[in-house]
Design an enzyme around this catalytic site. Structure first.
Site, PDB file in Angstrom:
ATOM      1  N   CYS A  50       0.840  -1.201   0.000  1.00  9.95           N
ATOM      2  CA  CYS A  50       0.000   0.000   0.000  1.00  9.95           C
ATOM      3  C   CYS A  50       0.870   1.243   0.000  1.00  9.95           C
ATOM      4  O   CYS A  50       2.092   1.165   0.102  1.00  9.95           O
ATOM      5  CB  CYS A  50      -0.932   0.003   1.206  1.00  9.95           C
ATOM      6  SG  CYS A  50      -0.033   0.162   2.754  1.00  9.95           S
ATOM      7  N   CYS A  53       3.239   1.569   2.924  1.00  9.24           N
ATOM      8  CA  CYS A  53       4.460   0.776   2.800  1.00  9.24           C
ATOM      9  C   CYS A  53       5.478   1.510   1.937  1.00  9.24           C
ATOM     10  O   CYS A  53       6.649   1.614   2.284  1.00  9.24           O
ATOM     11  CB  CYS A  53       4.172  -0.572   2.154  1.00  9.24           C
ATOM     12  SG  CYS A  53       2.930  -1.551   2.974  1.00  9.24           S
ATOM     13  N   ASP A 450       6.190 -36.038  -4.996  1.00  6.85           N
ATOM     14  CA  ASP A 450       7.354 -36.223  -4.143  1.00  6.85           C
ATOM     15  C   ASP A 450       6.823 -36.158  -2.717  1.00  6.85           C
ATOM     16  O   ASP A 450       5.758 -35.617  -2.475  1.00  6.85           O
ATOM     17  CB  ASP A 450       8.338 -35.088  -4.434  1.00  6.85           C
ATOM     18  CG  ASP A 450       9.400 -34.978  -3.370  1.00  6.85           C
ATOM     19  OD1 ASP A 450       9.993 -36.012  -3.061  1.00  6.85           O
ATOM     20  OD2 ASP A 450       9.623 -33.872  -2.865  1.00  6.85           O
ATOM     21  N   ASP A 635       9.525 -30.745  -5.223  1.00 11.83           N
ATOM     22  CA  ASP A 635      10.179 -29.494  -4.847  1.00 11.83           C
ATOM     23  C   ASP A 635      11.689 -29.596  -4.757  1.00 11.83           C
ATOM     24  O   ASP A 635      12.375 -28.595  -4.833  1.00 11.83           O
ATOM     25  CB  ASP A 635       9.634 -29.005  -3.507  1.00 11.83           C
ATOM     26  CG  ASP A 635      10.220 -29.778  -2.353  1.00 11.83           C
ATOM     27  OD1 ASP A 635      10.317 -31.015  -2.479  1.00 11.83           O
ATOM     28  OD2 ASP A 635      10.607 -29.171  -1.346  1.00 11.83           O
ATOM     29  N   ASP A 639      14.279 -33.824  -7.393  1.00  9.91           N
ATOM     30  CA  ASP A 639      13.079 -34.018  -8.212  1.00  9.91           C
ATOM     31  C   ASP A 639      13.204 -33.345  -9.569  1.00  9.91           C
ATOM     32  O   ASP A 639      12.406 -33.590 -10.464  1.00  9.91           O
ATOM     33  CB  ASP A 639      11.852 -33.405  -7.527  1.00  9.91           C
ATOM     34  CG  ASP A 639      11.544 -34.077  -6.215  1.00  9.91           C
ATOM     35  OD1 ASP A 639      11.618 -35.319  -6.193  1.00  9.91           O
ATOM     36  OD2 ASP A 639      11.244 -33.380  -5.244  1.00  9.91           O
TER      37      ASP A 639
END
Lengths: 761, 51
Positions: A50, A53, A450, A635, A639
């Site tokens: 926003c 921020c 996985d 992940d 893999d």
């Protein structure tokens, strides 16, 4: 910071990586020089959202010494900081104090999105030309005659030239590329139709004819470019989001020279024999052997093991492993190009990509469509030639056929649906790398998961919290807050009771546990043999993670049992996949016992434990040989070859960097329901694409005979083309309206998951 | 017919003006952070950090 609580979905993705801030050397390495002593660093700050921020960050950073200026980009959630000098200003720490997690990411290679600006410019030029030519055409259609009509035609011809050269260039290049390699794509009939229509209209204009198709050729380009640009924007957004995730691989390491000096070297410059200092919380950059220190290592991303491994000097470590508790000195045994990560990349390249043979629906249709269209136009020309002998008339009618069949609707039919579908997935935290991924996902019949990090979070969870004395738990939580070990973080998450004695002199003993003194007694939290042997409580766990205890002066006062926490909604996701007639399998590098337990909880019948990375690829290739279309969800580094070998692949945001780059989809939220959701949306999109193609074909079967008979004027062509395009776009937008029950349920579950996981840190 | 001689160039000129305006905005980076631009108007110009 009331409005800026980190509730965004990206917060989750960071959780695993929050462990350590990038070191100054790393920031310097990643910054780029703007010349004149000025450097720029780009940081990804996922929680900015926003105006408050933006202002907080920009003012705070600008106040730091040597910082020239900071600029927040809210769309990409990034901060660009310009600074001077050799020392890196402490901007990451400053952001941390404000409550914003910042991290470095892989800077974009090469030029910043040239394609997008080229496309947008092309749309602008084509839109300008189409609008003006259409205005002139309307006056011709409404009865302008003689010299006025000629003037209008000439002006149209002039306006069309830049549009064709600039906007049409994209299509001409693509069509030429396809033809040169002996292929057909949708751009070939477009390029042929547009250029023939322009040439013929020019001829008409020169000869004072009354039918010119300048408007058709330009507005065709305009419509198609809109589709193409939207498609590109969508993919770019997904790419930016995935790119902005924190980098998990080490960028470099501190090298200890023989003369005692320390240098920070990028990974590529580390050679075998060098001594590397790996602090707690850092990842090991290259394969090596520990020569000093002991620690606990998180190997989940590398091998799929869920339990942290305790190591001491003399043991070998692989690149990509996360050092959890103690500092280590490692002697590199391989350069980056021979280490585990590079091995994975080689395996990935060796395994032929599962998608290599896939041809996109649009390409398959156009391979049939283009020859048919061109043949029809040619036959029309020959027919009229034979019947009347008037070559000018025959040519005019043949070109009218080409224009009316020009695949405006067909060219939009596929990308528009995919853009709408990708947008839907984006709203649910799922990034799609390209349109063909959705087409491939719609066809799958087997899903391979996985285990560690995918079905489970790869983070232990305390299971017997209710059995432990709350007072003891509070002390344990207080102690655990000082450690980065996954077990400690799980215990620290249970904090929240007040009134425990104040801890003094907390120290961590890597590989063993934490020691603290409080109110005169010594407390130890850690493995059983070290913390103490004598038990006071009964009913201690004999689970796989057993052996973590809290002791007071050597006497066990509490014991803790952990299990690898399942990813949110994992079970529901498996059930939904089964309902969608997809069979589910699990491939893991972890032990059979650990896999069996998870498989049983989730109701997965088939699983293969203790697999090497190449074993996973083999499993997938065997499935593919049996004519299964395989979806791989994983992940870890181990893999990645399998992700590449599968027909289509999905990775969570917490995956290893190369896994995220390889996978077709990346989901940012914790819930595994993202997988069935992606499947569902892809299947619906597939159905809409087929409908759209059917609409385009029906349109052609009606319009083509009219064109062949010579009744098509530029006015009719313009109306028919726009109508069919609008119909196709309207049909694609129906995807936005489909109510997906899973979608509305998913966010609530996710939110709580985030809170829980963010809290301990 | 004579009116067309100046009306058409006028229309085209205005169109081209709009087009070049868009291309200029694109080149000067005004489309790079659309969300940010929407939020930035809420920031008081007084404490706007120097650029």
């Amino acid at each position: 910071m009331s409005c800026c609580a980190p509730g965004a979905e990206m917060a989750l993705a960071l959780d695993r990586a929050t462990s350590v801030q990038p070191s100054n050397q790393e920031i310097k390495l990643a910054s780029r020089s703007l010349g004149d002593d000025l450097r720029q660093t780009d940081l990804s700050v996922p929680t900015v959202h926003c105006a408050g921020c933006i202002q907080t960050i920009e003012t705070a950073l600008a106040k730091l010494d040597r910082v020239e200026g900071a600029r927040v980009n809210l769309s990409t959630k990034r901060v660009a900081i310009r600074w001077r000098g050799n020392e890196v200003p402490p901007f990451v720490a400053a952001l941390g104090r404000l409550g914003y997690e910042a991290h470095l990411f892989d800077p974009e290679t090469g030029e910043k999105d040239k394609t997008l600006s080229e496309l947008i410019r092309a749309v602008a030029v084509a839109g300008f030309a189409a609008g003006n030519i259409m205005l002139l055409s309307v006056s011709v259609w409404s009865g302008a005659e003689g010299a006025t009509r000629d003037l209008f035609h000439w002006v149209s011809a002039l306006i069309a030239i830049p549009a064709l050269a600039f906007a049409g260039g994209i299509y001409f290049r693509s069509a030429w590329n396809a033809l040169r390699h002996g292929r057909m794509n949708m751009d070939v009939p477009i390029a042929v139709g547009v250029s023939l229509a322009y040439t013929m209209s020019l001829y008409e204009t020169i000869n004072h004819g009354d039918h010119a198709y300048f408007d058709a050729s330009v507005s065709l380009l305009f419509f198609l470019l809109i589709g193409r640009t939207l498609d590109h924007v969508m993919r770019e957004r997904a790419r930016t989001a995935v790119n902005g995730l924190s980098r998990l691989a080490a960028r470099g390491a501190i090298v200890l020279r023989d003369d005692g000096t320390r240098d920070y070297l990028p990974v590529g410059e580390i050679e075998p024999g060098m001594q590397l200092l790996i602090a707690a919380g850092e990842r090991i950059p290259v394969d090596g052997k520990i020569i000093r220190g002991s620690s606990d290592l998180d190997c989940s991303l590398v091998s799929g093991e869920s339990t942290p491994r305790t190591v001491t000097s003399g043991e070998a470590v692989q690149a990509g492993i996360l050092n959890l508790t103690g500092p280590l000195t490692v002697e590199a045994t391989g350069a980056a190009k021979d280490s585990f990560l590079a091995e994975m990349v080689r395996l990935m390249e060796a395994a032929e990509g599962g998608r290599a043979h896939y041809r996109r629906v649009a390409d398959r249709v156009s391979a049939l469509y283009a020859p048919v269209v061109h043949l029809t136009a040619f036959v029309t020309f020959a027919g009229w030639m034979a019947a009347t002998g008037d070559w000018h008339r025959a040519m005019t009618i043949a070109i009218a056929v080409l224009i009316i069949t020009c695949p405006c609707a067909l060219g939009l039919a596929v990308p528009i649906v995919q853009v709408v579908a990708a947008r839907r997935l984006f709203e649910n935290g799922i990034m799609v790398k390209d349109g063909s991924a959705m087409e491939r996902l719609a066809t799958i019949d087997t899903a391979v998961f996985d285990k560690t990090g995918t079905l489970t979070l790869g983070q232990p969870r305390l299971v017997n919290a209710s059995l432990v004395d709350p007072g003891m738990l509070a002390i344990a939580a207080e102690m655990a807050a000082h450690s980065r070990h996954p077990f400690s973080r799980a215990i620290a998450g249970m904090a929240g009771f007040a009134g425990q004695p104040k801890l003094e002199s907390v120290s961590e003993h890597p590989g063993f546990g934490i020691e603290a003194t409080a109110a005169g007694s010594t407390w130890r939290l850690g493995r059983r043999g070290w913390a103490g042997l004598k038990a006071r409580t009964v009913g201690e766990g004999k689970h796989s993670y057993g052996g973590t205890v809290l002791t007071k002066d050597g006497i066990i006062v509490a014991s803790f049992v952990f299990e690898d926490a399942l990813r949110a909604d994992a079970r529901a996701a498996i059930v939904q996949l089964n309902d969608a007639r997809v069979s589910v399998e699990m491939l893991s590098g972890d032990t059979a016992a650990a896999c069996g337990e998870v498989a049983e909880t989730l109701g997965i019948d088939d699983f293969v434990p203790a697999l090497l990375p190449s074993g996973k690829v083999e499993c997938i290739e065997t499935l593919a040989k049996d004519d299964h279309k395989v979806l791989m969800v994983g992940d870890g580094l181990n893999d990645t070859p399998a992700l590449n070998a599968a027909h289509v692949s999905i990775a969570p945001a917490t995956a290893a960097d190369i896994g995220r780059n390889t996978a077709d989809f990346v989901f940012l939220r914790e819930s595994l329901l993202a997988v069935p959701l992606a499947l569902d949306v892809s299947r619906k999109a597939g159905r809409l694409i087929r409908q759209n193609i059917a609409i385009a074909i029906v349109y052609n079967t009606i319009a083509v005979p009219i064109a062949i008979l010579g009744h098509v004027t530029p006015l009719i062509a313009a109306i028919a083309m726009s109508a069919s395009s609008l119909l196709v776009i309207g049909n694609a937008l129906r995807l936005q309206g489909f109510v997906l029950a899973a979608v509305t349920r998913a966010p609530s579950a996710t939110r709580s998951g985030i809170r829980a996981s963010v809290h301990p840190s | 017919m004579t009116t067309l001689v100046y009306l058409i160039p006028a229309a085209l000129f205005l169109g081209a003006l709009g087009l070049s305006g868009f291309l200029w905005a694109l080149r000067s980076g005004q489309y790079e952070d659309l969300d940010g631009a929407a939020e930035r108007m809420l920031i008081d110009p007084d404490d706007k950090p120097e650029r």
